[in-house]
Design a protein around this motif. Structure first.
Motif, short mmCIF file in Angstrom:
data_model
loop_
_atom_site.label_atom_id
_atom_site.label_comp_id
_atom_site.label_asym_id
_atom_site.label_seq_id
_atom_site.Cartn_x
_atom_site.Cartn_y
_atom_site.Cartn_z
N LYS A 144 56.92 87.77 57.82
CA LYS A 144 56.21 87.94 56.54
C LYS A 144 56.42 86.81 55.54
O LYS A 144 55.66 86.62 54.61
CB LYS A 144 56.70 89.23 55.88
CG LYS A 144 56.33 90.46 56.64
CD LYS A 144 56.87 91.68 55.89
CE LYS A 144 56.62 92.92 56.72
NZ LYS A 144 57.67 93.92 56.52
N LYS A 147 53.22 85.69 53.44
CA LYS A 147 51.98 85.95 54.21
C LYS A 147 50.99 86.78 53.41
O LYS A 147 49.80 86.45 53.34
CB LYS A 147 52.36 86.67 55.50
CG LYS A 147 51.23 86.83 56.49
CD LYS A 147 51.82 87.39 57.77
CE LYS A 147 50.78 87.78 58.78
NZ LYS A 147 51.43 88.36 59.96
N GLU A 148 51.50 87.82 52.77
CA GLU A 148 50.63 88.74 52.02
C GLU A 148 49.87 88.03 50.90
O GLU A 148 48.75 88.37 50.57
CB GLU A 148 51.47 89.85 51.41
CG GLU A 148 50.95 91.22 51.72
CD GLU A 148 51.94 92.27 51.28
OE1 GLU A 148 52.38 92.21 50.12
OE2 GLU A 148 52.27 93.12 52.12
N GLU A 149 50.53 86.99 50.33
CA GLU A 149 49.90 86.28 49.19
C GLU A 149 48.92 85.22 49.65
O GLU A 149 47.90 84.98 48.99
CB GLU A 149 50.98 85.61 48.33
CG GLU A 149 51.86 86.61 47.59
CD GLU A 149 53.03 85.93 46.88
OE1 GLU A 149 53.09 84.68 46.86
OE2 GLU A 149 53.89 86.68 46.37
N GLU A 166 46.64 84.99 56.54
CA GLU A 166 47.06 84.68 57.92
C GLU A 166 47.08 83.18 58.21
O GLU A 166 48.03 82.65 58.76
CB GLU A 166 46.09 85.33 58.93
CG GLU A 166 46.08 86.84 58.96
CD GLU A 166 47.15 87.38 59.90
OE1 GLU A 166 47.70 86.60 60.69
OE2 GLU A 166 47.44 88.59 59.81
#
Ligand code: 4AD
Length: 431
Positions: A31, A50-52, A55
């Protein structure tokens, strides 16, 4: 977008900035990835979530190889635990060149391997820090001598005369004549001192010494001040002030570098003039008391002798007035004794050995002529040097400080080979 350097990041907290960097190291999970970046001005951590970022960008970051060059964009965040008090929250990466199989990894490598890869080893954190200390010593040197009214003079590198003995010369052809690479600019600096009063030089020096020790280089850089109307004792005062000045400048301006090197700065903080002095005679007595039976009056000191003497003091120590027989031809005799000369070597603490050699110079024409003959030197090659003693000769003194040994001591490096970008050593001419 503002392009900045890592050391400027603290001035841009909260802003989005762009940096040109190389990847020094990385670690990542599913992550989050942490990139250690460097750009020459320093090292900093970049964080990529990763979330911000999504991918694709996260996959790019995870796939970066060590020493890949890139432009990286992100927001500067405060982080009090890091060197510069900040880190980068990455928003974009533009790879410039993906490095392949970078040979120097964070694991331990042997010295020969590192030396073969010196062109790359220079990028490592420790080497980076030592080069910064070296740069500060050079900067402070110019500052000290300029502040004190010295003029920078550049003596030649190709020379016809040898100040420090003829056995360690690199000979070369100068068209049809024999010439040598400079072992010391001193003789020229003496001429310059008669013209400009107080002068200093800074340049490369070559010694074909077959010594393979942690203190010897074949090519090293020397700072050589020379002062007219300056007697021996006065020159020692200039030396101790100069050395104190460079040590204090490094302590003040290279905090991050000394910390990275793990240097125990308590060993440097008290380095302030005056420095202790011991005569050669007393040094021999001291060594005998310490059980050194291998040295007699008239012998030169070896590294173990210098270290034993230095260990007795917590500052650099001057060993003064060596026997005439083990010193070069140009040194002024002691006024009350003809068996010793007015010279001093300055020995650094902690086993780093001699960092300065200096003396008062002979200013009498007849005596100098006699010494040149006694040393079997070709008087023709020294005609101009002798001539100085015919044209308003004055007492004068000077000294030479070896840059790499001084940098090794101040930065705590084990070996002088790490204190010059591309060391020339016995059996090593590459890279
Ligand atoms: O004592 P040295 O040989 O003195 C001279 O050359 C004088 N002519 C200088 C002068 O009075 N202007 O060398 C001076 C310094 C040493 O104290 C040491 O720090 C350094 O130069 N040095 C070396 N450094 C690295 N590798 C070597 N092979 C060195 N030889 C000397």
């Amino acid at each position: 977008m503002k392009k900045i350097m890592i050391h400027d990041m603290p001035n841009h907290i909260g802003e989005t900035v762009k940096l040109g960097v190389w990847l020094a190291n990385k670690r990542s999970s599913g992550k989050i990835a942490f990139l250690q970046l460097r750009d020459g001005s320093g090292f900093v951590q970049a964080v990529i979530v990763k979330e911000e970022v999504g991918e694709e960008l996260f996959a790019t970051a995870k796939g970066l190889t060590q020493e890949t060059s890139m432009y990286i964009t992100g927001v500067v965040k405060e982080d009090t635990r890091s060197t510069f008090g900040c880190e980068l929250n990455v928003t974009a990466i533009e790879v410039i060149h993906a490095a392949v199989d970078y040979p120097i990894t964070p694991k331990e490598h042997g010295v020969e391997f590192l030396m073969d890869n010196r062109h790359l080893w220079l990028r490592s954190r420790k080497q980076h820090a030592i080069m910064k200390v070296r740069n500060e010593v050079i900067r402070a040197t110019y500052e000290f001598f300029n502040m004190n009214g010295f003029v920078k003079i550049d003596p030649p590198i190709l020379t016809g005369s040898a100040p420090e003995g003829t056995s360690e010369l690199f000979a070369t052809k100068y068209f049809d004549e024999d010439a040598y690479l400079s072992q010391s600019g001193q003789l020229y600096m003496e001429a310059a001192a008669m013209a400009l009063g107080k002068v200093f030089s800074f340049g490369p020096t070559f010694r074909a010494e077959k010594s393979k020790t942690r203190r010897h280089l074949i090519e090293f850089w020397m700072i050589e001040p020379e002062i007219a109307f300056c007697e021996f004792e006065e020159s020692l005062e200039i030396q101790e002030q100069y050395v104190s000045y460079i040590v204090q400048s490094v302590l003040k301006n290279c905090k991050i570098d000394l910390e990275r090197l793990g240097r125990d700065t308590s060993k440097l903080e008290h380095i302030q003039a005056p420095f202790p002095r011991i005569t050669y005679d007393d040094a021999i007595k001291f060594l005998h008391e310490k059980g050194f039976t291998d040295i007699q009056w008239g012998d030169d000191f070896g590294a173990p002798h210098e270290t034993a003497i230095a260990e007795h003091y917590d500052k650099p120590v001057f060993i003064t007035c060596y026997p005439v027989g083990i010193k070069p031809f140009y040194m002024q005799p002691h006024p009350e004794r003809d068996d010793v000369v007015l010279c001093a070597d300055l020995i650094a603490p902690e086993g780093y050995g001699e960092i300065i050699g200096g003396s008062e110079r002979i200013n009498d024409y007849d005596l100098l002529k006699q010494r040149i003959a006694e040393h079997n030197l070709d008087e023709k090659a020294y005609a101009w040097y002798l001539d100085l003693r015919k044209q308003g000769s004055v007492p004068h003194s000077g000294f030479g400080l070896g840059l790499e040994r001084t940098v090794a001591w101040i930065s705590g490096a084990e070996h002088v080979r790490e204190c010059i970008p591309f060391p020339r050593l016995l059996n090593r001419l590459y890279p």
